[in-house]
Design a protein around this motif. Sequence first.
Motif, short mmCIF file in Angstrom:
data_model
loop_
_atom_site.label_atom_id
_atom_site.label_comp_id
_atom_site.label_asym_id
_atom_site.label_seq_id
_atom_site.Cartn_x
_atom_site.Cartn_y
_atom_site.Cartn_z
N LEU A 45 -106.42 21.18 30.87
CA LEU A 45 -106.32 20.48 30.05
C LEU A 45 -104.96 20.23 28.54
O LEU A 45 -105.12 18.63 28.72
N ILE A 46 -104.89 20.76 28.18
CA ILE A 46 -103.35 20.66 27.57
C ILE A 46 -102.31 19.69 27.44
O ILE A 46 -101.45 18.69 27.48
N ASN A 51 -98.99 14.77 28.66
CA ASN A 51 -98.38 14.12 29.67
C ASN A 51 -98.94 12.76 29.55
O ASN A 51 -98.40 10.98 30.06
N ILE A 52 -100.78 12.54 29.16
CA ILE A 52 -101.45 11.48 28.97
C ILE A 52 -100.79 10.34 28.21
O ILE A 52 -100.15 9.58 27.77
N VAL A 78 -105.32 12.40 23.04
CA VAL A 78 -105.29 13.46 21.64
C VAL A 78 -106.67 14.26 22.00
O VAL A 78 -106.45 15.01 21.68
N VAL A 79 -107.60 13.52 22.17
CA VAL A 79 -109.48 14.44 22.21
C VAL A 79 -109.49 15.02 23.26
O VAL A 79 -109.88 16.47 22.78
N LEU A 80 -108.66 14.69 24.62
CA LEU A 80 -108.25 16.26 25.67
C LEU A 80 -107.68 17.50 24.95
O LEU A 80 -107.95 18.07 25.24
N MET A 81 -106.69 16.65 24.19
CA MET A 81 -106.37 18.15 23.36
C MET A 81 -106.48 18.61 23.34
O MET A 81 -106.75 19.90 22.56
N CYS A 105 -98.68 29.62 29.67
CA CYS A 105 -97.57 29.41 30.84
C CYS A 105 -98.58 28.71 32.17
O CYS A 105 -97.49 27.58 32.56
N VAL A 106 -99.51 29.32 32.03
CA VAL A 106 -100.58 28.03 32.90
C VAL A 106 -100.31 26.16 32.45
O VAL A 106 -100.30 25.81 33.30
N SER A 107 -100.55 25.49 30.97
CA SER A 107 -100.34 24.90 30.45
C SER A 107 -97.79 24.50 30.74
O SER A 107 -98.53 22.52 31.17
N VAL A 108 -97.72 25.15 30.82
CA VAL A 108 -96.30 24.52 31.41
C VAL A 108 -96.56 24.57 32.88
O VAL A 108 -95.55 23.59 33.40
N ILE A 109 -96.64 24.33 33.40
CA ILE A 109 -97.27 25.13 35.02
C ILE A 109 -97.33 23.76 35.12
O ILE A 109 -97.07 22.96 36.01
N ALA A 110 -98.91 23.70 34.77
CA ALA A 110 -99.33 22.22 35.39
C ALA A 110 -98.89 20.86 34.64
O ALA A 110 -98.79 20.44 35.17
N SER A 111 -98.06 21.11 33.29
CA SER A 111 -97.25 20.36 32.85
C SER A 111 -95.74 18.95 33.39
O SER A 111 -95.83 18.43 34.29
#
Length: 366
Positions: A45-46, A51-52, A78-81, A105-111
């Motif tokens: 979600l972060i 990206n949004i 912002v709400v999703l973060m 690191c999941v956030s970096v991969i998904a981003s």
Amino acid sequence: MENSSSSQAEALNGTWAQAHRAEILENPLQTYLLGIIISICGNVLISVSLNIQKYAHVRQSQRGSKPYYTSALWWCGVVLMGVGELGNFAAYGFAPASLIAPLGCVSVIASAIISVVFLKETVRASDIVGGSLAITGTYVLVTFAPHTSTHITAHLVQYYSVSWYFLLYLFLEIVLFCILLYLYKVRKVKHIVIVMLLVALLASLTVISVKAVSGMITESIKGQLQLIYPIFYIMLLVMIASCAFQIKFLNQAMKMFDATEVVPINFVFFTASAILAGIVFYQEFEGLALLNIFMFLFGCLLSFLGVFLITRNRPKIKQQDRNFIAMSRIPGTRHTDTVQPEAKTPTYGSLAAKLMCNRADQTDDS
């Protein structure tokens, strides 16, 4: 009388040690997996929210109409973060801190994946290799991480807070922080490692306090009220203060250095400080086999390399300058093709081209 009192004290100490050991060892697998799933979902979600917000910034800059904070899409990000950070906060109450932190690191991969699919960024070979290493490292560290987690209560946090190894760790951390702050503020040493170490030292306290607050809230929801103890509010205050100063130094680092440098270094330092905090304060590696410790650290290393490769020389989205006017839209475009003549002509050169354009203007006016 003295013998009886000493025997009673030993019995109390033994009872406390047994209760403490049972409290640590009691951790159902479902709770452990729940913490991992919540952390992974929070990090995804972060990355979606970042990206949004990036897309909202790009769209608003291209339109050049209203500020970004007036966009409903930006507020959605912002709400999703906020929801993602809340998920990470809750995950600390179910799984060890030394496991939740590397899952960042999941956030970096998904981003990286979202940037390629939705923002149409270029896929590089380093992205594929880095993503594979990060996914492999995540699997290894989840497999070999400590599968026991303490039920965090106010009494247990107080017990850990006065342990000699934590007090020694806190003393060394304060001394190192003061030295780094002196170099950064007084000596004006603006090196990225110094700034990131300041962030990491604060992050260590953040992880300790976040897990304590989250754990006590979790126990209170289960029916054992922990919010009546002063240690809860002390940890809450430490969490807020350390987060605020951590964000301050991180923003300063983002102003002085490129994001491709700040992101991987911050991830490595934050993860290392979180693991060390979990080991020292919450004793999460107690009783863990040497092979598990080695494989866990190896998984962290793979994740570090993966994040470094993904963020290294990341291509930026090109934004059109609002002050730029295309050549096709300039009044009098019939003369723009003669600004730079052919190199073979005798009028080659910028000055000659300017004189030629002026001559053409006079001819048209006549």
